[in-house]
Design an enzyme around this catalytic site. Structure first.
Site, PDB file in Angstrom:
ATOM      1  N   GLU A   8       0.886  -1.167   0.000  1.00 24.18           N
ATOM      2  CA  GLU A   8       0.000   0.000   0.000  1.00 24.18           C
ATOM      3  C   GLU A   8       0.918   1.209   0.000  1.00 24.18           C
ATOM      4  OE1 GLU A   8      -2.707   0.381   3.445  1.00 24.18           O
ATOM      5  OE2 GLU A   8      -2.444   2.537   3.222  1.00 24.18           O
ATOM      6  N   LYS A  50     -11.490   0.184   7.096  1.00 27.87           N
ATOM      7  CA  LYS A  50     -10.168   0.454   7.692  1.00 27.87           C
ATOM      8  C   LYS A  50     -10.417   1.111   9.042  1.00 27.87           C
ATOM      9  CE  LYS A  50      -6.102   3.403   7.240  1.00 27.87           C
ATOM     10  NZ  LYS A  50      -4.717   3.063   6.953  1.00 27.87           N
TER      11      LYS A  50
HETATM   12  C1  3PG Z   1      -1.665   3.739   8.257  1.00 26.56           C
HETATM   13  O1  3PG Z   1      -1.689   4.685   7.496  1.00 26.56           O
HETATM   14  O2  3PG Z   1      -2.368   2.758   8.078  1.00 26.56           O
HETATM   15  C2  3PG Z   1      -0.829   3.808   9.484  1.00 26.56           C
HETATM   16  O3  3PG Z   1      -0.051   4.932   9.516  1.00 26.56           O
HETATM   17  C3  3PG Z   1      -0.013   2.610   9.747  1.00 26.56           C
HETATM   18  O4  3PG Z   1       0.242   2.678  11.074  1.00 26.56           O
HETATM   19  P1  3PG Z   1       1.633   2.241  11.703  1.00 26.56           P
HETATM   20  O5  3PG Z   1       2.667   3.120  11.063  1.00 26.56           O
HETATM   21  O6  3PG Z   1       1.480   2.450  13.198  1.00 26.56           O
HETATM   22  O7  3PG Z   1       1.834   0.794  11.364  1.00 26.56           O
END
Ligand code: 3PG
Length: 203
Positions: free
Chosen positions: A40, A128
């Site tokens: 992603e 999400k």
């Molecule tokens: C996202 O955009 O999904 C998050 O920033 C991911 O979160 P993390 O960096 O704490 O894994």
């Protein structure tokens, strides 16, 4: 390649931030070698579009999507460049419309019942849940799920290999997203991807 089925094989979606184009090939190669060919690529940096283009053309076995898509313009660009799924931190109705027209899964962020109702009204049933740890993690998702049996969840934010298994153990978790496996050198990324895949297989 069916996008939802592909993600469900792995149940982990790496959230990728590229600070420069030079990082793209070594990091994506490490992810593939680590057995986690999903990216992603987030619109948090100026090179996101270019990175998506490279990923799509040079890594045909990877599932490439766009993340942190916060408006129609970014969504259209990501789709033009070949992104196969779109993720947003919140739920954007304009992005949902474009994704539906293009038959591309849209995983928009929701943390309230009202937001989930909006998402479901657009046919978006993978929610999400971000930032998951700040909004009460599994306990909050379980409470929300009681009202929305059709919804499944993609929690992100504050997840790592320490709590991955706990999240994946709940059957309403479509997949878990995060950036924890993207820190460090390509060799470290490869190892962290391997570990994440192994945890997900066991869960
Ligand atoms: C996202 O955009 O999904 C998050 O920033 C991911 O979160 P993390 O960096 O704490 O894994």
């Amino acid at each position: 390649m069916n996008v939802k089925e592909f993600i469900q094989q792995y149940r982990v979606v790496p959230v990728v931030v590229f600070n420069s184009i030079e990082e793209v090939r070594p990091k994506l190669t490490a992810m593939c070698e680590g057995g986690l060919p999903i990216a992603e690529i987030t619109y948090r940096t100026a090179c996101a579009g270019e990175a998506i283009k490279i990923a799509v053309s040079e890594f045909p076995d990877m599932l490439v999507g766009a993340g942190t898509v916060i408006n129609a313009e970014q969504c259209r660009q990501a789709l033009d460049y070949g992104a196969r799924f779109i993720v947003s931190p919140g739920f954007s109705e304009e992005v949902a419309k474009i994704c539906n027209l293009n038959d591309v899964p849209y995983l928009g962020g929701c943390v309230t019942p009202t937001e989930i109702m909006t998402a479901l009204s657009y046919g978006c049933d993978i929610i999400k849940f971000f930032p998951a740890s700040n909004y009460g993690g599994l306990a909050t998702m379980k409470a929300l799920a009681a009202a929305f049996p059709a919804a499944t969840f993609l929690p992100t934010g504050g997840i790592s290999d320490k709590n991955l298994a706990e999240y994946l153990a709940w059957e309403k978790i479509f997949a878990v997203g995060g950036s924890w496996m993207m820190k460090g050198t390509p060799e470290e990324i490869k190892e962290k991807c391997r570990t994440a895949v192994a945890i997900a297989k066991d869960a």
